[in-house]
Design a protein around this motif. Structure first.
Motif, PDB file in Angstrom:
ATOM      1  N   GLY A 129     -74.096 -19.173  38.807  1.00 32.04           N
ATOM      2  CA  GLY A 129     -73.686 -17.910  38.188  1.00 32.04           C
ATOM      3  C   GLY A 129     -72.659 -18.082  37.077  1.00 32.04           C
ATOM      4  N   LYS A 130     -72.036 -19.270  37.004  1.00 28.97           N
ATOM      5  CA  LYS A 130     -71.039 -19.525  35.945  1.00 28.97           C
ATOM      6  C   LYS A 130     -71.618 -20.431  34.875  1.00 28.97           C
ATOM      7  N   SER A 131     -72.303 -21.496  35.313  1.00 27.81           N
ATOM      8  CA  SER A 131     -72.933 -22.396  34.346  1.00 27.81           C
ATOM      9  C   SER A 131     -74.258 -22.942  34.890  1.00 27.81           C
ATOM     10  N   LEU A 132     -74.611 -22.495  36.069  1.00 28.52           N
ATOM     11  CA  LEU A 132     -75.896 -22.879  36.688  1.00 28.52           C
ATOM     12  C   LEU A 132     -76.724 -21.616  36.881  1.00 28.52           C
ATOM     13  N   PHE A 133     -77.862 -21.551  36.188  1.00 24.54           N
ATOM     14  CA  PHE A 133     -78.653 -20.310  36.158  1.00 24.54           C
ATOM     15  C   PHE A 133     -80.124 -20.620  36.429  1.00 24.54           C
ATOM     16  N   HIS A 134     -80.866 -19.522  36.684  1.00 23.32           N
ATOM     17  CA  HIS A 134     -82.312 -19.734  36.858  1.00 23.32           C
ATOM     18  C   HIS A 134     -83.128 -19.007  35.790  1.00 23.32           C
ATOM     19  N   CYS A 135     -82.511 -17.992  35.137  1.00 24.53           N
ATOM     20  CA  CYS A 135     -83.328 -17.085  34.317  1.00 24.53           C
ATOM     21  C   CYS A 135     -82.848 -17.022  32.869  1.00 24.53           C
ATOM     22  N   PRO A 136     -83.669 -17.492  31.925  1.00 25.80           N
ATOM     23  CA  PRO A 136     -83.238 -17.455  30.519  1.00 25.80           C
ATOM     24  C   PRO A 136     -83.049 -16.040  29.982  1.00 25.80           C
ATOM     25  N   TYR A 137     -83.772 -15.086  30.542  1.00 32.59           N
ATOM     26  CA  TYR A 137     -83.633 -13.705  30.052  1.00 32.59           C
ATOM     27  C   TYR A 137     -82.310 -13.097  30.517  1.00 32.59           C
ATOM     28  N   ASP A 139     -79.426 -15.230  31.239  1.00 32.92           N
ATOM     29  CA  ASP A 139     -78.267 -16.030  30.803  1.00 32.92           C
ATOM     30  C   ASP A 139     -78.567 -16.952  29.621  1.00 32.92           C
ATOM     31  N   GLY A 140     -79.746 -16.822  29.018  1.00 35.59           N
ATOM     32  CA  GLY A 140     -80.109 -17.666  27.881  1.00 35.59           C
ATOM     33  C   GLY A 140     -79.226 -17.396  26.662  1.00 35.59           C
ATOM     34  N   TRP A 141     -78.985 -16.136  26.374  1.00 40.16           N
ATOM     35  CA  TRP A 141     -78.202 -15.772  25.188  1.00 40.16           C
ATOM     36  C   TRP A 141     -76.794 -16.379  25.266  1.00 40.16           C
ATOM     37  N   GLU A 142     -76.167 -16.277  26.443  1.00 35.25           N
ATOM     38  CA  GLU A 142     -74.819 -16.813  26.629  1.00 35.25           C
ATOM     39  C   GLU A 142     -74.821 -18.348  26.563  1.00 35.25           C
ATOM     40  N   SER A 143     -75.992 -18.949  26.729  1.00 33.82           N
ATOM     41  CA  SER A 143     -76.103 -20.413  26.712  1.00 33.82           C
ATOM     42  C   SER A 143     -76.620 -20.921  25.367  1.00 33.82           C
ATOM     43  N   ARG A 144     -76.768 -20.040  24.416  1.00 31.17           N
ATOM     44  CA  ARG A 144     -77.397 -20.426  23.142  1.00 31.17           C
ATOM     45  C   ARG A 144     -76.597 -21.543  22.462  1.00 31.17           C
ATOM     46  N   ASP A 145     -77.351 -22.479  21.900  1.00 30.87           N
ATOM     47  CA  ASP A 145     -76.817 -23.629  21.158  1.00 30.87           C
ATOM     48  C   ASP A 145     -75.983 -24.592  22.005  1.00 30.87           C
ATOM     49  N   LYS A 146     -75.900 -24.352  23.311  1.00 31.54           N
ATOM     50  CA  LYS A 146     -75.175 -25.304  24.172  1.00 31.54           C
ATOM     51  C   LYS A 146     -76.103 -26.460  24.567  1.00 31.54           C
ATOM     52  N   ILE A 147     -75.518 -27.474  25.197  1.00 35.27           N
ATOM     53  CA  ILE A 147     -76.365 -28.569  25.709  1.00 35.27           C
ATOM     54  C   ILE A 147     -76.889 -28.095  27.065  1.00 35.27           C
ATOM     55  N   ILE A 148     -78.185 -27.833  27.103  1.00 32.89           N
ATOM     56  CA  ILE A 148     -78.795 -27.229  28.292  1.00 32.89           C
ATOM     57  C   ILE A 148     -79.573 -28.270  29.087  1.00 32.89           C
ATOM     58  N   ALA A 149     -79.164 -28.469  30.340  1.00 26.21           N
ATOM     59  CA  ALA A 149     -79.923 -29.353  31.238  1.00 26.21           C
ATOM     60  C   ALA A 149     -80.895 -28.499  32.031  1.00 26.21           C
ATOM     61  N   ILE A 150     -82.100 -29.005  32.179  1.00 20.21           N
ATOM     62  CA  ILE A 150     -83.087 -28.313  33.030  1.00 20.21           C
ATOM     63  C   ILE A 150     -83.284 -29.145  34.280  1.00 20.21           C
ATOM     64  N   TYR A 151     -83.199 -28.491  35.432  1.00 22.54           N
ATOM     65  CA  TYR A 151     -83.465 -29.181  36.695  1.00 22.54           C
ATOM     66  C   TYR A 151     -84.791 -28.668  37.224  1.00 22.54           C
ATOM     67  N   GLN A 160     -90.076 -24.990  31.798  1.00 31.48           N
ATOM     68  CA  GLN A 160     -88.769 -24.391  31.528  1.00 31.48           C
ATOM     69  C   GLN A 160     -88.059 -25.134  30.384  1.00 31.48           C
ATOM     70  N   ALA A 161     -88.216 -26.455  30.338  1.00 28.65           N
ATOM     71  CA  ALA A 161     -87.596 -27.232  29.260  1.00 28.65           C
ATOM     72  C   ALA A 161     -88.149 -26.779  27.901  1.00 28.65           C
ATOM     73  N   LYS A 162     -89.461 -26.624  27.826  1.00 27.49           N
ATOM     74  CA  LYS A 162     -90.089 -26.179  26.553  1.00 27.49           C
ATOM     75  C   LYS A 162     -89.574 -24.789  26.178  1.00 27.49           C
ATOM     76  N   ALA A 163     -89.521 -23.895  27.181  1.00 31.26           N
ATOM     77  CA  ALA A 163     -89.135 -22.498  26.921  1.00 31.26           C
ATOM     78  C   ALA A 163     -87.690 -22.402  26.411  1.00 31.26           C
ATOM     79  N   LEU A 173     -84.190 -32.654  30.105  1.00 34.43           N
ATOM     80  CA  LEU A 173     -84.880 -32.398  31.391  1.00 34.43           C
ATOM     81  C   LEU A 173     -84.519 -33.480  32.411  1.00 34.43           C
ATOM     82  N   PHE A 174     -84.141 -33.024  33.612  1.00 33.36           N
ATOM     83  CA  PHE A 174     -83.807 -33.935  34.715  1.00 33.36           C
ATOM     84  C   PHE A 174     -84.815 -33.725  35.847  1.00 33.36           C
ATOM     85  N   THR A 175     -85.455 -34.801  36.277  1.00 32.22           N
ATOM     86  CA  THR A 175     -86.431 -34.648  37.367  1.00 32.22           C
ATOM     87  C   THR A 175     -85.898 -35.203  38.695  1.00 32.22           C
ATOM     88  N   ASP A 176     -84.659 -35.686  38.706  1.00 31.96           N
ATOM     89  CA  ASP A 176     -83.947 -36.071  39.933  1.00 31.96           C
ATOM     90  C   ASP A 176     -84.731 -37.062  40.800  1.00 31.96           C
TER      91      ASP A 176
END
Ligand SMILES: Cc1cc2nc3c(=O)[nH]c(=O)nc-3n(C[C@H](O)[C@H](O)[C@H](O)COP(=O)(O)OP(=O)(O)OC[C@H]3O[C@@H](n4cnc5c(N)ncnc54)[C@H](O)[C@@H]3O)c2cc1C
Length: 313
Positions: A129-137, A139-151, A160-163, A173-176
């Motif tokens: 909820g602060k920096s870990l999210f599930h939905c780009p619609y 929290d995407g705007w607030e994350s714009r231009d940041k370094i975004i990791a996809i799990y 999700q990485a493409k989107a 993209l991290f596949t763990d």
């Protein structure tokens, strides 16, 4: 049991879906009882985004405003968890609460929401909820231009990485440790400048819930600022099962266009139901269920009146 002890509608869940259903039913002069255990899905979120006129509001404030608006109608809210629910032979719904009380209604709405399955990473609960999210619609705007990791593993992580490229040019993209991408997918991600880290993650690096990087088990640290995950969800409550509801493959309650479940008189709305899981959609589904219920009650009441008066049409 006398009719006055039966509510027209019991709503389980006081999130956006349940409250908006109660609002429409209250305005339709129905006697409504809402149960709410107050564990709503976005309680860890800093803001509720994408809801016209309320963009950026704190989730708790949004719900308080909703509850305030209900005060002028015949809507009662009880802050207790419903632990059991059923429907008897005559079609009356019954619920039992954690405090051992029973309540009855003619119709019921299940708006009990869902819980996200967080990635199994050390530090995830602190960042949710602060920096870990599930939905780009959301929290995407607030994350714009940041370094975004996809799990995400398999197709979900890849998609999700493409989107997320639409929100930032710096997507990783991290596949763990579960390298389950196809060669074709690796090639496309390379073309899009999305590096893929297939190594197992040791932990999230964070300060006060803000992600600063990801430490891999190899010892390597990769800088990032936010993470989006796609690891599914589960129902907040098991009442759907107790009532005999059908579920989709992904775990949502099945419903038709008017929010009817497969059980007559039982409606489902919000994230618990099968559609898109956003506040505005949840609220709209609550409205759809409420209107359908009011219309059903109107028909049933007219039928009862005509039978009593022995009028056959
Ligand atoms: C981190 C995060 C951020 C989000 N940000 C956004 C955003 O910016 N914009 C957006 O549109 N959406 C956002 N969402 C999605 C949003 O939270 C949901 O779509 C919305 O909360 C769904 O509303 P709902 O009423 O269906 O369920 P909920 O809001 O989850 O409410 C369900 C309620 O039912 C109650 N309940 C459950 N079982 C019982 C029971 N047995 N007895 C009594 N009460 C019960 C719960 O306590 C809860 O209060 C976000 C979600 C998360 C996780």
């Amino acid at each position: 049991m006398k009719d006055k002890n039966i509510y027209d509608v019991i709503v389980i869940g006081g999130g956006p879906a349940g409250l908006n259903a109660a609002l429409i039913l209250g305005r339709s002069r129905r006697k409504v009882l809402v149960f709410d255990s107050r564990q709503y899905r976005n309680e860890m979120a800093m803001s509720l985004n994408g809801y016209l006129t309320r963009d950026g509001i704190a989730p708790a404030e949004f719900l308080e405003k909703g509850r305030e608006e209900l005060k002028k109608y015949d809507v009662k809210i009880i802050e207790e968890e419903v632990i059991d629910a059923g429907k008897n032979q005559s079609g009356t719904f019954m619920v039992s609460t954690e405090n051992g009380k029973n309540f009855y209604s003619k119709k019921m709405i299940l708006a009990s929401g869902i819980k996200d399955n967080l990635p199994d990473l050390q530090g995830a609960d602190l960042c949710y909820g602060k920096s870990l999210f599930h939905c780009p619609y959301c929290d995407g705007w607030e994350s714009r231009d940041k370094i975004i990791a996809i799990y995400g593993i398999k197709k979900k992580g890849y998609e999700q990485a493409k989107a997320m490229k639409n929100w930032s040019n710096k997507v990783l993209l991290f596949t763990d440790g579960r390298e389950e991408l196809l060669d074709k997918q690796f090639k496309i991600l390379k073309k899009l400048n999305i590096p893929v880290y297939t190594e197992k993650i040791e932990r999230l690096l964070q300060k006060s819930g803000k992600i600063t990087g990801i430490k891999l088990e190899t010892g390597q640290t990769i800088k990032c600022e936010v993470m989006f995950f796609n690891t599914g969800f589960s129902q907040r409550s098991n009442l759907g099962e107790k009532l005999g509801c059908r579920y989709t493959k992904k775990g949502s309650l099945k419903n038709d266009d008017e929010q009817h479940s497969n059980i007559s008189g039982l409606f489902v709305a919000g994230d618990a139901a099968r559609d898109m899981k956003l506040v505005v959609v949840a609220a709209a589904e609550g409205v759809k269920a409420a209107v359908a219920i009011n219309q059903e009650l109107e028909k049933e009441e007219l039928k009862e009146l005509l039978q009593k008066e022995k009028i056959y049409v």
